[in-house]
Design a protein around this motif. Structure first.
Motif, PDB file in Angstrom:
ATOM      1  N   GLN A   1      38.535  49.121  49.939  1.00 52.97           N
ATOM      2  CA  GLN A   1      38.809  47.725  50.253  1.00 52.97           C
ATOM      3  C   GLN A   1      39.290  46.972  49.024  1.00 52.97           C
ATOM      4  O   GLN A   1      38.861  47.238  47.907  1.00 52.97           O
ATOM      5  N   CYS A   2      40.168  46.002  49.271  1.00 50.91           N
ATOM      6  CA  CYS A   2      40.772  45.226  48.202  1.00 50.91           C
ATOM      7  C   CYS A   2      39.728  44.277  47.601  1.00 50.91           C
ATOM      8  O   CYS A   2      39.041  43.577  48.333  1.00 50.91           O
ATOM      9  N   PRO A   3      39.568  44.223  46.293  1.00 50.44           N
ATOM     10  CA  PRO A   3      38.622  43.282  45.690  1.00 50.44           C
ATOM     11  C   PRO A   3      39.022  41.829  45.923  1.00 50.44           C
ATOM     12  O   PRO A   3      38.179  40.937  45.862  1.00 50.44           O
ATOM     13  N   GLY A   4      40.309  41.592  46.196  1.00 47.69           N
ATOM     14  CA  GLY A   4      40.767  40.223  46.378  1.00 47.69           C
ATOM     15  C   GLY A   4      40.477  39.673  47.758  1.00 47.69           C
ATOM     16  O   GLY A   4      40.028  38.537  47.895  1.00 47.69           O
ATOM     17  N   CYS A   5      40.755  40.464  48.809  1.00 48.68           N
ATOM     18  CA  CYS A   5      40.657  39.921  50.163  1.00 48.68           C
ATOM     19  C   CYS A   5      39.754  40.742  51.068  1.00 48.68           C
ATOM     20  O   CYS A   5      39.613  40.409  52.237  1.00 48.68           O
ATOM     21  N   ASP A   6      39.138  41.827  50.568  1.00 52.69           N
ATOM     22  CA  ASP A   6      38.190  42.618  51.337  1.00 52.69           C
ATOM     23  C   ASP A   6      38.835  43.352  52.512  1.00 52.69           C
ATOM     24  O   ASP A   6      38.131  43.807  53.407  1.00 52.69           O
TER      25      ASP A   6
ATOM     26  N   TRP B   1      46.959  49.869  47.038  1.00 54.84           N
ATOM     27  CA  TRP B   1      47.793  48.687  46.877  1.00 54.84           C
ATOM     28  C   TRP B   1      47.474  47.697  47.985  1.00 54.84           C
ATOM     29  O   TRP B   1      47.353  48.076  49.140  1.00 54.84           O
ATOM     30  N   CYS B   2      47.292  46.421  47.613  1.00 56.50           N
ATOM     31  CA  CYS B   2      47.107  45.375  48.609  1.00 56.50           C
ATOM     32  C   CYS B   2      48.336  44.495  48.589  1.00 56.50           C
ATOM     33  O   CYS B   2      48.597  43.810  47.586  1.00 56.50           O
ATOM     34  N   PRO B   3      49.133  44.497  49.651  1.00 54.31           N
ATOM     35  CA  PRO B   3      50.367  43.702  49.650  1.00 54.31           C
ATOM     36  C   PRO B   3      50.096  42.194  49.689  1.00 54.31           C
ATOM     37  O   PRO B   3      50.934  41.417  49.229  1.00 54.31           O
ATOM     38  N   ARG B   4      48.938  41.767  50.225  1.00 53.83           N
ATOM     39  CA  ARG B   4      48.644  40.328  50.276  1.00 53.83           C
ATOM     40  C   ARG B   4      48.336  39.785  48.880  1.00 53.83           C
ATOM     41  O   ARG B   4      48.902  38.791  48.429  1.00 53.83           O
ATOM     42  N   CYS B   5      47.414  40.477  48.187  1.00 52.42           N
ATOM     43  CA  CYS B   5      47.007  39.978  46.870  1.00 52.42           C
ATOM     44  C   CYS B   5      47.926  40.500  45.771  1.00 52.42           C
ATOM     45  O   CYS B   5      47.814  40.056  44.626  1.00 52.42           O
ATOM     46  N   ARG B   6      48.770  41.479  46.108  1.00 50.60           N
ATOM     47  CA  ARG B   6      49.661  42.095  45.124  1.00 50.60           C
ATOM     48  C   ARG B   6      48.855  42.656  43.948  1.00 50.60           C
ATOM     49  O   ARG B   6      49.208  42.450  42.781  1.00 50.60           O
TER      50      ARG B   6
HETATM   51 ZN   LIG Z   1      43.898  41.968  48.956  1.00 50.03          ZN
END
Ligand SMILES: [Zn+2]
Length: 327
Positions: free
Chosen positions: A186-191, A204-209
């Motif tokens: 899971q992305c640390p930025g948006c979970d 890679w998280c495309p939302r948080c880049r």
């Molecule tokens: Zn994210």
């Protein structure tokens, strides 16, 4: 005896993720006035080949055990003189297995303390007060095949955790265990779940880049869990302080300097001493042999270039002077 470090004062945390290929990787998250930040750059421990060596010794021990078991079954139904010979063999195999086990124990210990030393130095340079490690009891290590399960053996990690707690306590850094679940998913930025553009090892998280190495973002997640749960730690007797709940708060990417700058090799190593390889003509062209070296002990005079004499049994085949090489 050193005083226990104060967990609640932690502002910078290092998260340590156990990875199957090397022992562990680490990354940093910090608590700034406007939320959690991280530079999303991690550090991967270099085990100098000890992990491979351990895996090889483990496989060797299993092989010796299987061989001894087979001979034991055979000797049960064997005539007495054969049985005596088999038992001598079994004794040799058992002695080898014991030796392999002792060697593994020594390497395990060396690996654990080398990892602990390097991880503690990384945390010290980063100014961290807390090191978060994955709770080994919640780690899911099944279903990756026999080879990978062998490599991800928990005993080496348990030793590494103990060594890390010991080494970090010496410099006043606390080691806490945090839940392992979903740390590299899971992305640390948006979970939200990561995408895997480069396969299993990238995230890679495309939302948080944000993203990068799977183990490094896992380290950010673990450091985040330690920072968010630092006021809610529980401690079992004889165990590390533990954070049991996984909370979420976005971790922004920042360019603040926390992580130590990785050192770079200053000089490229060039091998000048290797002889140049000349292709041997005629026979299999993809096999190369180095040109024979001219030696001061050579008493054979080079043949005049007009006459080609070939001595099949002679070691020093004379070559025409235009083919000689200066090395
Ligand atoms: Zn994210």
């Amino acid at each position: 005896m050193v005083p226990a470090a104060d967990l609640t004062a932690g502002r910078v945390a290092v998260g340590v993720d156990w990875s199957p290929s090397t022992l562990g990787a680490a990354a940093i998250a910090a608590d700034s006035p406007d939320g959690l930040v991280s530079d999303y750059r991690g550090w991967t421990y270099d085990d100098r080949g000890l992990g491979i060596k351990l895996a090889r010794l483990q496989a060797e021990g299993q092989l010796l055990h299987a061989k001894a078991a087979r001979l034991t079954r055979l000797s049960a139904a064997a005539p007495p003189e054969v049985r005596a010979r088999l038992e001598a063999k079994i004794a040799v195999l058992d002695a080898h297995r014991t030796a392999v086990g002792i060697k593994r124990g020594k390497i395990n210990r060396e690996l654990a303390f080398d990892f602990a030393r390097q991880a503690t130095d990384y945390a010290t340079v980063a100014g961290a007060q807390v090191i978060a490690v994955e709770d080994l009891t919640t780690l899911e290590t099944r279903g990756h095949g026999r080879a990978n399960n062998n490599r991800a053996a928990q005993s080496a990690r348990r030793q590494a955790v103990a060594a890390l707690a010991h080494t970090a306590a010496g410099v006043g850094i606390a080691v806490v265990s945090v839940p392992a679940r979903g740390s590299s998913a899971q992305c640390p930025g948006c979970d939200e779940p990561f995408s895997r553009p480069g396969g299993y090892h990238t995230a890679w998280c495309p939302r948080c880049r944000v993203g990068g190495n799977r183990d490094h973002v896992a380290g950010v997640n673990l450091a985040k869990r330690a920072l968010l749960g630092r006021n809610k730690t529980t401690r079992r007797r004889g165990g590390l302080p533990a954070v049991r709940v996984t909370e979420h708060a976005p971790v922004r990417r920042s360019r603040d300097k926390h992580a130590p700058t990785p050192s770079r090799p200053r000089h490229r190593r060039v091998r000048r001493s290797l002889p140049t390889v000349t292709p041997r003509l005629g026979v299999t062209p993809n096999q190369h042999v180095p040109a024979s070296q001219a030696s001061v002990w050579d008493t054979v005079k080079p043949a005049p270039p007009t006459v080609m004499r070939v001595a099949v049994t002679h070691v020093h085949l004379p070559r025409p002077p235009r083919k000689w090489q200066i090395v």
